[in-house]
Write a protein that holds these residues in place. Sequence first.
Motif, PDB file in Angstrom:
ATOM      1  N   PRO A 120       3.695  26.327  45.713  1.00  0.00           N
ATOM      2  CA  PRO A 120       2.998  25.094  44.592  1.00  0.00           C
ATOM      3  C   PRO A 120       1.670  24.961  44.660  1.00  0.00           C
ATOM      4  O   PRO A 120       0.841  25.255  45.763  1.00  0.00           O
ATOM      5  CB  PRO A 120       3.846  23.917  44.833  1.00  0.00           C
ATOM      6  N   ALA A 121       0.898  24.495  43.745  1.00  0.00           N
ATOM      7  CA  ALA A 121      -0.490  24.141  44.046  1.00  0.00           C
ATOM      8  C   ALA A 121      -0.888  23.370  44.964  1.00  0.00           C
ATOM      9  O   ALA A 121      -2.157  23.427  45.823  1.00  0.00           O
ATOM     10  CB  ALA A 121      -1.292  23.750  42.454  1.00  0.00           C
ATOM     11  N   ASP A 122      -0.094  22.307  45.344  1.00  0.00           N
ATOM     12  CA  ASP A 122      -0.421  21.331  46.437  1.00  0.00           C
ATOM     13  C   ASP A 122       0.220  21.892  47.745  1.00  0.00           C
ATOM     14  O   ASP A 122       0.315  20.984  48.786  1.00  0.00           O
ATOM     15  CB  ASP A 122       0.010  20.228  46.192  1.00  0.00           C
ATOM     16  N   GLY A 123       0.614  23.098  47.983  1.00  0.00           N
ATOM     17  CA  GLY A 123       1.113  23.691  49.202  1.00  0.00           C
ATOM     18  C   GLY A 123       0.369  24.282  49.983  1.00  0.00           C
ATOM     19  O   GLY A 123       1.016  25.039  50.905  1.00  0.00           O
ATOM     20  N   LEU A 124      -1.028  24.291  49.867  1.00  0.00           N
ATOM     21  CA  LEU A 124      -1.713  25.126  50.623  1.00  0.00           C
ATOM     22  C   LEU A 124      -1.950  24.630  52.216  1.00  0.00           C
ATOM     23  O   LEU A 124      -1.804  23.396  52.217  1.00  0.00           O
ATOM     24  CB  LEU A 124      -3.242  25.022  49.987  1.00  0.00           C
ATOM     25  N   ASN A 158      -6.134  26.572  42.337  1.00  0.00           N
ATOM     26  CA  ASN A 158      -6.110  26.615  40.537  1.00  0.00           C
ATOM     27  C   ASN A 158      -5.006  27.393  39.920  1.00  0.00           C
ATOM     28  O   ASN A 158      -5.215  27.562  38.791  1.00  0.00           O
ATOM     29  CB  ASN A 158      -7.554  26.948  40.402  1.00  0.00           C
ATOM     30  N   VAL A 159      -4.192  27.535  40.603  1.00  0.00           N
ATOM     31  CA  VAL A 159      -2.860  28.402  39.993  1.00  0.00           C
ATOM     32  C   VAL A 159      -1.716  27.392  40.653  1.00  0.00           C
ATOM     33  O   VAL A 159      -1.352  26.835  41.467  1.00  0.00           O
ATOM     34  CB  VAL A 159      -2.513  29.715  41.086  1.00  0.00           C
ATOM     35  N   GLU A 160      -1.127  27.132  39.365  1.00  0.00           N
ATOM     36  CA  GLU A 160      -0.032  25.895  39.218  1.00  0.00           C
ATOM     37  C   GLU A 160       1.111  26.376  40.344  1.00  0.00           C
ATOM     38  O   GLU A 160       1.701  25.626  41.080  1.00  0.00           O
ATOM     39  CB  GLU A 160       0.479  25.820  37.824  1.00  0.00           C
ATOM     40  N   GLU A 161       1.502  27.730  40.251  1.00  0.00           N
ATOM     41  CA  GLU A 161       2.634  28.248  40.730  1.00  0.00           C
ATOM     42  C   GLU A 161       2.412  29.808  41.275  1.00  0.00           C
ATOM     43  O   GLU A 161       1.998  30.585  40.413  1.00  0.00           O
ATOM     44  CB  GLU A 161       3.898  27.985  40.041  1.00  0.00           C
ATOM     45  N   SER A 162       2.494  30.164  42.579  1.00  0.00           N
ATOM     46  CA  SER A 162       2.443  31.582  42.942  1.00  0.00           C
ATOM     47  C   SER A 162       3.735  31.886  43.374  1.00  0.00           C
ATOM     48  O   SER A 162       4.385  31.122  44.173  1.00  0.00           O
ATOM     49  CB  SER A 162       1.157  31.620  43.888  1.00  0.00           C
ATOM     50  N   VAL A 163       4.341  32.949  42.991  1.00  0.00           N
ATOM     51  CA  VAL A 163       5.602  33.365  43.297  1.00  0.00           C
ATOM     52  C   VAL A 163       5.714  34.883  43.817  1.00  0.00           C
ATOM     53  O   VAL A 163       4.935  35.692  43.293  1.00  0.00           O
ATOM     54  CB  VAL A 163       6.554  33.472  42.216  1.00  0.00           C
ATOM     55  N   PHE A 164       6.144  35.035  44.955  1.00  0.00           N
ATOM     56  CA  PHE A 164       6.234  36.246  45.789  1.00  0.00           C
ATOM     57  C   PHE A 164       7.613  36.810  46.034  1.00  0.00           C
ATOM     58  O   PHE A 164       8.577  35.965  46.216  1.00  0.00           O
ATOM     59  CB  PHE A 164       5.500  36.328  46.973  1.00  0.00           C
ATOM     60  N   GLN A 165       7.778  38.081  45.931  1.00  0.00           N
ATOM     61  CA  GLN A 165       9.326  38.768  46.414  1.00  0.00           C
ATOM     62  C   GLN A 165       9.163  40.162  46.705  1.00  0.00           C
ATOM     63  O   GLN A 165       8.058  40.926  46.267  1.00  0.00           O
ATOM     64  CB  GLN A 165      10.175  38.790  45.041  1.00  0.00           C
ATOM     65  N   ILE A 166       9.784  40.605  47.463  1.00  0.00           N
ATOM     66  CA  ILE A 166       9.914  41.675  47.956  1.00  0.00           C
ATOM     67  C   ILE A 166      10.923  42.425  47.229  1.00  0.00           C
ATOM     68  O   ILE A 166      12.180  42.115  46.841  1.00  0.00           O
ATOM     69  CB  ILE A 166      10.676  41.940  49.442  1.00  0.00           C
ATOM     70  N   VAL A 167      10.417  43.420  46.181  1.00  0.00           N
ATOM     71  CA  VAL A 167      11.334  44.097  45.438  1.00  0.00           C
ATOM     72  C   VAL A 167      11.972  45.204  45.891  1.00  0.00           C
ATOM     73  O   VAL A 167      13.500  45.338  45.780  1.00  0.00           O
ATOM     74  CB  VAL A 167      10.270  44.754  44.217  1.00  0.00           C
ATOM     75  N   LYS A 168      11.423  45.910  46.839  1.00  0.00           N
ATOM     76  CA  LYS A 168      12.315  47.107  47.645  1.00  0.00           C
ATOM     77  C   LYS A 168      11.710  47.413  48.802  1.00  0.00           C
ATOM     78  O   LYS A 168      10.347  47.323  48.906  1.00  0.00           O
ATOM     79  CB  LYS A 168      12.274  48.160  46.889  1.00  0.00           C
ATOM     80  N   ASN A 193       1.394  31.914  38.067  1.00  0.00           N
ATOM     81  CA  ASN A 193       1.498  31.353  36.725  1.00  0.00           C
ATOM     82  C   ASN A 193       0.861  30.124  36.642  1.00  0.00           C
ATOM     83  O   ASN A 193       0.545  29.236  37.403  1.00  0.00           O
ATOM     84  CB  ASN A 193       2.981  30.779  36.777  1.00  0.00           C
ATOM     85  N   ASN A 194      -0.022  30.137  35.473  1.00  0.00           N
ATOM     86  CA  ASN A 194      -1.012  29.091  34.758  1.00  0.00           C
ATOM     87  C   ASN A 194      -2.223  29.026  35.748  1.00  0.00           C
ATOM     88  O   ASN A 194      -2.366  28.166  36.518  1.00  0.00           O
ATOM     89  CB  ASN A 194      -0.239  27.783  34.846  1.00  0.00           C
ATOM     90  N   TRP A 195      -2.680  30.081  36.134  1.00  0.00           N
ATOM     91  CA  TRP A 195      -4.121  29.959  36.585  1.00  0.00           C
ATOM     92  C   TRP A 195      -5.121  29.503  35.606  1.00  0.00           C
ATOM     93  O   TRP A 195      -5.347  29.818  34.767  1.00  0.00           O
ATOM     94  CB  TRP A 195      -4.312  31.636  36.895  1.00  0.00           C
ATOM     95  N   GLN A 196      -5.750  28.493  36.162  1.00  0.00           N
ATOM     96  CA  GLN A 196      -6.560  27.591  35.263  1.00  0.00           C
ATOM     97  C   GLN A 196      -8.009  27.880  35.717  1.00  0.00           C
ATOM     98  O   GLN A 196      -8.524  26.759  36.247  1.00  0.00           O
ATOM     99  CB  GLN A 196      -6.041  26.156  35.161  1.00  0.00           C
ATOM    100  N   PRO A 197      -9.034  28.792  35.130  1.00  0.00           N
ATOM    101  CA  PRO A 197     -10.091  28.763  35.455  1.00  0.00           C
ATOM    102  C   PRO A 197     -11.204  28.486  34.321  1.00  0.00           C
ATOM    103  O   PRO A 197     -10.490  28.782  33.414  1.00  0.00           O
ATOM    104  CB  PRO A 197     -10.337  30.383  35.880  1.00  0.00           C
TER     105      PRO A 197
END
Length: 452
Positions: free
Chosen positions: A163-167, A270-280, A293-297
Amino acid sequence: MTDQKSLVIDFPYFKSKFKKVNIMKHSFWVVGSAFLMAYACSPAKKEEKPLQFTVNNQASLALTDKPVVIKKGEIPGLESQAGKWPLVVSVGDTVAAQYDDTDGDGQWDELFFVTDLAANDAKTFTIGWADEVPEFAPRTSVRFGKREGADIPVHPAQADTLPADGLPKSVGYQPYQTDGPSWENDKVGFRHYFDGRNAKDLFGKKTSAMSPEDVGINSEGAVEDNYHVMHDWGRDILAVGNSVGLGGVALMIDDEPARMGVTVNDAVNNVEESVFQIVKEGPVRSVIQYNYNNWQPQDRSYDVQEVSTIWPGMYAYKNAVSVEGLQGDETLLVGLVNINNDHELSEIEVNDEWVVLLTHDQQTYEKEWWLGMALILPRSVYEGYTEAPKEGPLSNTYLAKLNVENGQPVEYFAAAGWELSDEQFTDRDYFTKYITNLTKQLSADVTVSWEE
């Protein structure tokens, strides 16, 4: 040493067993060439042929570790094999391959492997059938670990949402091993600052083996920067600062560069939510994905997706970037960090498909080693390059400018050659020739034809 195990491999009209051999904790499968020779010479079955296909190199250029992709539906007779796995066999040995689910439906739909091909040459492979997926010595890898508190050990993870406040500046500790995911092949490694900075860093490798799983954590399982010192496998070698590193992305908005994310000194993203995943994560191809998601510049909102892919044999990774929410005055920017580079930037039009931006200098920490870096960019959308300011939230970097359309992915490659990986990378001409050849290999087409 684990116990040996038998694998049943079926070829048309007969069945045999072969031993799974374990060497240094990695497994590979051996199919005796005498087995295939005996089959070919059998008077009773001479008229019958095993299922075979041929990979054709249509370029007048030798190809090394060239990817071959076969769609599941293209494999003849697969439906009649009752769920068995198709093995790719060449000259009596099983080829390292993997079975990937590319559409996310939980079923594999793509067979992937790499092979070497001489110029204008062809290579024939045989399909065998197995009851289980073989294990192959890995030539690619992904490492991602996180912790939920400063006193909680790091644990491996397949995905995470920031989340944006998880830095780190906000929660008071670094939640991620190596500041975010790292990925590698047998030549080179990379890492992504998933802690809000969204820059891409570089691991130089001195060995073809995969680096240890505990890089970036100590014996107690705590996050620790222990990779800026030399190890047998290599080390982190690139100063990134407030650039986006090697292949990181940003946007030019109304002629002003905008950083996707923040710097190490910021507490809120400034990004509301960043999501990471290992696809393979596989022996010959690994794929990771980020969704911002919802990067706000500049009072705007964008959704950005990155998909990073690596396969063996190249000092590079592939990146695909798509942006939603474009208003028409934006340009995609791809970074090539310029902190320790005192030499000129080379712009090379390799062919009709690709253009290269290349630097070569002692551009590692403390200017200790020679390092060449390059961006291999699609010529159809390339619009030149610019330089970011020397100071500020996005600085000290060349920025390739690429035309981008709403929701349409742009694909490019980021490459690096370190002198301790190959001592000839000390020479700019050698590195330039390597990148030019790699680019031509990426352009080369191979086709697959099945024998009737």
